[in-house]
Enzyme design. Structure first.
Site, PDB file in Angstrom:
ATOM      1  N   SER A  50      54.003  42.281  62.361  1.00 43.17           N
ATOM      2  CA  SER A  50      53.351  41.884  63.612  1.00 43.17           C
ATOM      3  C   SER A  50      53.010  40.403  63.665  1.00 43.17           C
ATOM      4  CB  SER A  50      52.081  42.714  63.826  1.00 43.17           C
ATOM      5  OG  SER A  50      51.136  42.466  62.789  1.00 43.17           O
ATOM      6  N   ARG A  51      53.107  39.704  62.531  1.00 39.27           N
ATOM      7  CA  ARG A  51      52.745  38.286  62.531  1.00 39.27           C
ATOM      8  C   ARG A  51      53.416  37.565  61.360  1.00 39.27           C
ATOM      9  NH1 ARG A  51      46.544  37.896  60.168  1.00 39.27           N
ATOM     10  NH2 ARG A  51      46.938  38.910  58.167  1.00 39.27           N
ATOM     11  N   ASP A  71      49.615  51.902  58.112  1.00 36.82           N
ATOM     12  CA  ASP A  71      48.789  51.239  57.111  1.00 36.82           C
ATOM     13  C   ASP A  71      49.493  51.452  55.778  1.00 36.82           C
ATOM     14  OD1 ASP A  71      46.971  50.433  55.237  1.00 36.82           O
ATOM     15  OD2 ASP A  71      45.279  51.570  56.042  1.00 36.82           O
ATOM     16  N   VAL A  72      50.082  50.404  55.246  1.00 36.94           N
ATOM     17  CA  VAL A  72      50.929  50.555  54.063  1.00 36.94           C
ATOM     18  C   VAL A  72      50.147  50.916  52.806  1.00 36.94           C
ATOM     19  CG1 VAL A  72      52.759  49.036  54.913  1.00 36.94           C
ATOM     20  CG2 VAL A  72      50.867  48.069  53.563  1.00 36.94           C
ATOM     21  N   ASN A  89      57.629  43.394  53.149  1.00 41.90           N
ATOM     22  CA  ASN A  89      56.942  42.133  53.386  1.00 41.90           C
ATOM     23  C   ASN A  89      55.424  42.220  53.381  1.00 41.90           C
ATOM     24  OD1 ASN A  89      56.571  39.300  54.669  1.00 41.90           O
ATOM     25  ND2 ASN A  89      55.679  40.682  56.201  1.00 41.90           N
ATOM     26  N   TYR A 145      46.513  38.108  43.072  1.00 42.89           N
ATOM     27  CA  TYR A 145      47.656  38.070  43.997  1.00 42.89           C
ATOM     28  C   TYR A 145      48.923  37.673  43.250  1.00 42.89           C
ATOM     29  CZ  TYR A 145      50.491  36.347  47.952  1.00 42.89           C
ATOM     30  OH  TYR A 145      51.498  36.116  48.856  1.00 42.89           O
ATOM     31  N   ILE A 191      53.663  28.293  53.278  1.00 40.47           N
ATOM     32  CA  ILE A 191      54.145  28.555  54.635  1.00 40.47           C
ATOM     33  C   ILE A 191      52.941  28.600  55.568  1.00 40.47           C
ATOM     34  CG2 ILE A 191      55.498  30.086  56.102  1.00 40.47           C
ATOM     35  CD1 ILE A 191      57.099  28.896  53.783  1.00 40.47           C
TER      36      ILE A 191
END
Length: 269
Positions: free
Chosen positions: A17-18, A65-66, A92, A158, A191
């Site tokens: 979505s983004r 919701d992954v 992703n 992360y 990015i």
């Protein structure tokens, strides 16, 4: 040169979505693919699906919701049914809500970061991998990060998840090769997206990070999307187990040595 190398292909993109996910979904559609876009929902998800339809391709919004494995199973099934099959899966979805020293992060922080960036990816790979290996063809693209390629102070949790995604890419590329399924990864650098907004919002931080990039700029989501199209198309038929770095040359430097030498050379000239 084929300007639509993905004509007839059916793709699925998570976190679509983004940011990078949205750019990849639109690029796949521009290259000829029909695309199921997965995200938690909202106007942004409907918007990207509508943009795909405006490109003349089928755009299927799937609320997912992954971090919920059961929902991933159902969402992939919905996407396959709506598209009539699946050829490309882009893994992703990911992100982080907090940064800081390793010793300041709690067990709860680790559970949250791992759940979104690693556990969810594993759940998706199990579901799409079963489908693609059974049909004997397909392409999987994992979106990792340069944080997974070296030390990443203040982003330790992360970074370790992104490093695990690179390791898993290598392993699955070997395991699934005989089934006709390719597995690759991309590792973006800095990015300019909502995810990195906490960095770009402060001029000193933004410019300081940019100064370490040989191209002297922040990347755009579209810089990543072109690589996703290449790795997903038949032109990359002999490419599997690869990690394509997209960082403006940042990781090609030996710490700050290359940059400092470059600055010295410019000063001497």
């Amino acid at each position: 040169m084929n300007t639509q190398p993905l004509t007839g292909k059916r793709a699925l993109v998570t976190g679509a979505s983004r940011g990078i996910g949205r750019a990849i979904a639109l690029a796949l559609a521009e290259a000829g693919a029909d695309v199921a876009v997965l995200a938690r929902g909202g106007d942004a998800l409907e918007s990207v699906a509508a943009e795909i339809k405006d490109l003349g391709r089928q755009g299927v919004p799937v609320v997912c919701d992954v971090t919920d494995p059961a929902r991933i199973d159902a969402a992939v099934g919905e996407a396959v049914d709506a598209l009539g099959g699946l050829d490309i899966a882009v893994n992703n979805a990911g992100g982080f809500n907090w940064t800081g020293p390793f010793l300041d992060m709690t067990a709860a922080d680790w559970e949250e970061v791992r759940g979104l960036n690693l556990d969810a990816s594993v759940s998706l790979l199990r579901r799409v991998g079963a489908h693609l290996t059974a049909q004997g063809s397909g392409s999987v693209l994992n979106v990792s990060s340069i944080a997974g390629l070296g030390g990443a102070p203040r982003l330790s949790f992360y970074a370790v998840c992104k490093a695990a995604m690179i390791s898993l890419t290598h392993t699955l590329a070997v395991e699934w090769a005989a089934s006709g399924v390719r597995v690759n990864a991309i590792a973006p650098g800095w990015i300019d997206t909502a995810l990195t907004g906490s960095f770009t919002a402060h001029d000193q931080v933004r410019l300081g990070l940019q100064s370490e990039v040989p191209q002297d700029r922040w990347g755009r989501p579209e810089d990543v999307a072109g690589a996703a199209v290449y790795l997903s198309c038949d032109g990359a038929a002999f490419v599997t187990g690869s990690v394509l770095v997209l960082d403006g040359g940042l990781t090609s430097q030996l710490s700050h040595v290359a940059r400092n030498l470059l600055d010295l050379g410019r000063a001497a000239a």
